[in-house]
Design a protein around this motif. Structure first.
Motif, PDB file in Angstrom:
ATOM      1  N   VAL A   8      -4.695  -0.611   3.732  1.00 43.79           N
ATOM      2  CA  VAL A   8      -5.206  -1.837   4.339  1.00 43.79           C
ATOM      3  C   VAL A   8      -4.760  -1.829   5.794  1.00 43.79           C
ATOM      4  N   VAL A   9      -5.706  -1.793   6.713  1.00 43.26           N
ATOM      5  CA  VAL A   9      -5.383  -1.703   8.142  1.00 43.26           C
ATOM      6  C   VAL A   9      -6.147  -2.768   8.913  1.00 43.26           C
ATOM      7  N   GLY A  10      -5.711  -3.009  10.123  1.00 40.42           N
ATOM      8  CA  GLY A  10      -6.381  -3.965  10.990  1.00 40.42           C
ATOM      9  C   GLY A  10      -5.514  -5.171  11.253  1.00 40.42           C
ATOM     10  N   PRO A  11      -5.897  -5.966  12.241  1.00 42.27           N
ATOM     11  CA  PRO A  11      -5.071  -7.092  12.668  1.00 42.27           C
ATOM     12  C   PRO A  11      -4.827  -8.145  11.590  1.00 42.27           C
ATOM     13  N   LEU A  12      -5.654  -8.183  10.568  1.00 42.52           N
ATOM     14  CA  LEU A  12      -5.473  -9.151   9.487  1.00 42.52           C
ATOM     15  C   LEU A  12      -4.908  -8.507   8.218  1.00 42.52           C
ATOM     16  N   ALA A  13      -4.418  -7.290   8.329  1.00 41.02           N
ATOM     17  CA  ALA A  13      -3.944  -6.548   7.159  1.00 41.02           C
ATOM     18  C   ALA A  13      -2.845  -7.282   6.405  1.00 41.02           C
ATOM     19  N   ASP A  14      -1.957  -7.945   7.111  1.00 43.47           N
ATOM     20  CA  ASP A  14      -0.854  -8.639   6.449  1.00 43.47           C
ATOM     21  C   ASP A  14      -1.336  -9.829   5.628  1.00 43.47           C
ATOM     22  N   ARG A  15      -2.543 -10.274   5.850  1.00 45.24           N
ATOM     23  CA  ARG A  15      -3.087 -11.417   5.100  1.00 45.24           C
ATOM     24  C   ARG A  15      -3.765 -11.006   3.804  1.00 45.24           C
ATOM     25  N   VAL A  16      -4.056  -9.715   3.657  1.00 40.64           N
ATOM     26  CA  VAL A  16      -4.704  -9.231   2.441  1.00 40.64           C
ATOM     27  C   VAL A  16      -3.630  -9.065   1.373  1.00 40.64           C
ATOM     28  N   THR A  17      -3.791  -9.778   0.275  1.00 42.17           N
ATOM     29  CA  THR A  17      -2.805  -9.703  -0.795  1.00 42.17           C
ATOM     30  C   THR A  17      -3.336  -8.848  -1.935  1.00 42.17           C
ATOM     31  N   ALA A  18      -2.445  -8.387  -2.767  1.00 39.74           N
ATOM     32  CA  ALA A  18      -2.843  -7.583  -3.915  1.00 39.74           C
ATOM     33  C   ALA A  18      -3.810  -8.343  -4.812  1.00 39.74           C
ATOM     34  N   ALA A  19      -3.687  -9.660  -4.861  1.00 35.06           N
ATOM     35  CA  ALA A  19      -4.575 -10.465  -5.697  1.00 35.06           C
ATOM     36  C   ALA A  19      -6.013 -10.423  -5.203  1.00 35.06           C
ATOM     37  N   GLU A  20      -6.225 -10.100  -3.935  1.00 37.70           N
ATOM     38  CA  GLU A  20      -7.574 -10.037  -3.362  1.00 37.70           C
ATOM     39  C   GLU A  20      -8.235  -8.674  -3.564  1.00 37.70           C
ATOM     40  N   LEU A  21      -7.457  -7.704  -4.018  1.00 34.43           N
ATOM     41  CA  LEU A  21      -7.973  -6.355  -4.218  1.00 34.43           C
ATOM     42  C   LEU A  21      -8.206  -6.110  -5.702  1.00 34.43           C
ATOM     43  N   PRO A  22      -9.099  -5.202  -6.053  1.00 37.21           N
ATOM     44  CA  PRO A  22      -9.321  -4.880  -7.467  1.00 37.21           C
ATOM     45  C   PRO A  22      -8.041  -4.350  -8.121  1.00 37.21           C
ATOM     46  N   ASP A  23      -7.953  -4.496  -9.416  1.00 34.50           N
ATOM     47  CA  ASP A  23      -6.772  -4.032 -10.153  1.00 34.50           C
ATOM     48  C   ASP A  23      -6.509  -2.544  -9.953  1.00 34.50           C
ATOM     49  N   LEU A  24      -7.556  -1.760  -9.741  1.00 37.14           N
ATOM     50  CA  LEU A  24      -7.393  -0.307  -9.554  1.00 37.14           C
ATOM     51  C   LEU A  24      -6.756   0.059  -8.217  1.00 37.14           C
ATOM     52  N   ALA A  25      -6.729  -0.870  -7.283  1.00 32.10           N
ATOM     53  CA  ALA A  25      -6.215  -0.565  -5.942  1.00 32.10           C
ATOM     54  C   ALA A  25      -4.702  -0.418  -5.961  1.00 32.10           C
ATOM     55  N   GLU A  26      -4.243   0.769  -5.616  1.00 31.96           N
ATOM     56  CA  GLU A  26      -2.816   1.032  -5.420  1.00 31.96           C
ATOM     57  C   GLU A  26      -2.594   1.077  -3.908  1.00 31.96           C
ATOM     58  N   VAL A  27      -2.026   0.023  -3.364  1.00 32.11           N
ATOM     59  CA  VAL A  27      -1.854  -0.058  -1.909  1.00 32.11           C
ATOM     60  C   VAL A  27      -0.758   0.920  -1.490  1.00 32.11           C
ATOM     61  N   VAL A  28      -1.152   1.905  -0.683  1.00 33.54           N
ATOM     62  CA  VAL A  28      -0.214   2.924  -0.224  1.00 33.54           C
ATOM     63  C   VAL A  28       0.212   2.708   1.220  1.00 33.54           C
ATOM     64  N   ARG A  29      -0.511   1.832   1.921  1.00 31.49           N
ATOM     65  CA  ARG A  29      -0.158   1.556   3.311  1.00 31.49           C
ATOM     66  C   ARG A  29      -0.781   0.253   3.774  1.00 31.49           C
ATOM     67  N   VAL A  30      -0.001  -0.535   4.483  1.00 29.92           N
ATOM     68  CA  VAL A  30      -0.479  -1.746   5.148  1.00 29.92           C
ATOM     69  C   VAL A  30      -0.039  -1.619   6.602  1.00 29.92           C
ATOM     70  N   ASP A  31      -0.999  -1.661   7.529  1.00 21.07           N
ATOM     71  CA  ASP A  31      -0.684  -1.454   8.939  1.00 21.07           C
ATOM     72  C   ASP A  31      -1.568  -2.351   9.808  1.00 21.07           C
ATOM     73  N   ALA A  32      -0.968  -3.425  10.298  1.00 25.81           N
ATOM     74  CA  ALA A  32      -1.715  -4.377  11.119  1.00 25.81           C
ATOM     75  C   ALA A  32      -2.014  -3.840  12.511  1.00 25.81           C
ATOM     76  N   THR A  33      -1.356  -2.755  12.923  1.00 24.97           N
ATOM     77  CA  THR A  33      -1.585  -2.196  14.254  1.00 24.97           C
ATOM     78  C   THR A  33      -2.659  -1.112  14.260  1.00 24.97           C
ATOM     79  N   ALA A  34      -3.053  -0.642  13.085  1.00 25.03           N
ATOM     80  CA  ALA A  34      -4.043   0.434  12.992  1.00 25.03           C
ATOM     81  C   ALA A  34      -5.452  -0.153  12.978  1.00 25.03           C
ATOM     82  N   GLY A  35      -6.405   0.659  13.432  1.00 30.52           N
ATOM     83  CA  GLY A  35      -7.799   0.244  13.459  1.00 30.52           C
ATOM     84  C   GLY A  35      -8.668   1.183  12.653  1.00 30.52           C
TER      85      GLY A  35
END
Length: 72
Positions: A8-35
């Motif tokens: 999950v990348v982009g300026p709003l990345a920190d606002r995306v929660t696991a509850a908003e992603l499908p159950d299959l999504a294994e979040v391996v990186r969250v980076d609000a500075t990446a585009g």
């Protein structure tokens, strides 16, 4: 397939929660500075199968080389 490696990348990345992603999504990186460029690199280098671009114009990028994961 048990999970799909997701970045999950982009300026709003920190606002995306696991509850908003499908159950299959294994979040391996969250980076609000990446585009979008970094999201594409993560897919190209095999660090993620899906990249969520959390920005004013959101997008979901999928690694098409892994067609089984792309169909899940």
């Amino acid at each position: 397939m048990a999970s799909v490696q997701t970045a999950v990348v982009g300026p709003l990345a920190d606002r995306v929660t696991a509850a908003e992603l499908p159950d299959l999504a294994e979040v391996v990186r969250v980076d609000a500075t990446a585009g979008r460029g970094e999201a594409e690199r993560l897919l190209r280098d095999g660090e993620a199968t899906v990249a969520v671009l959390a920005a004013a114009e959101p997008a979901v990028l999928v690694d098409g080389s892994d067609l089984f994961a792309a169909r899940a």
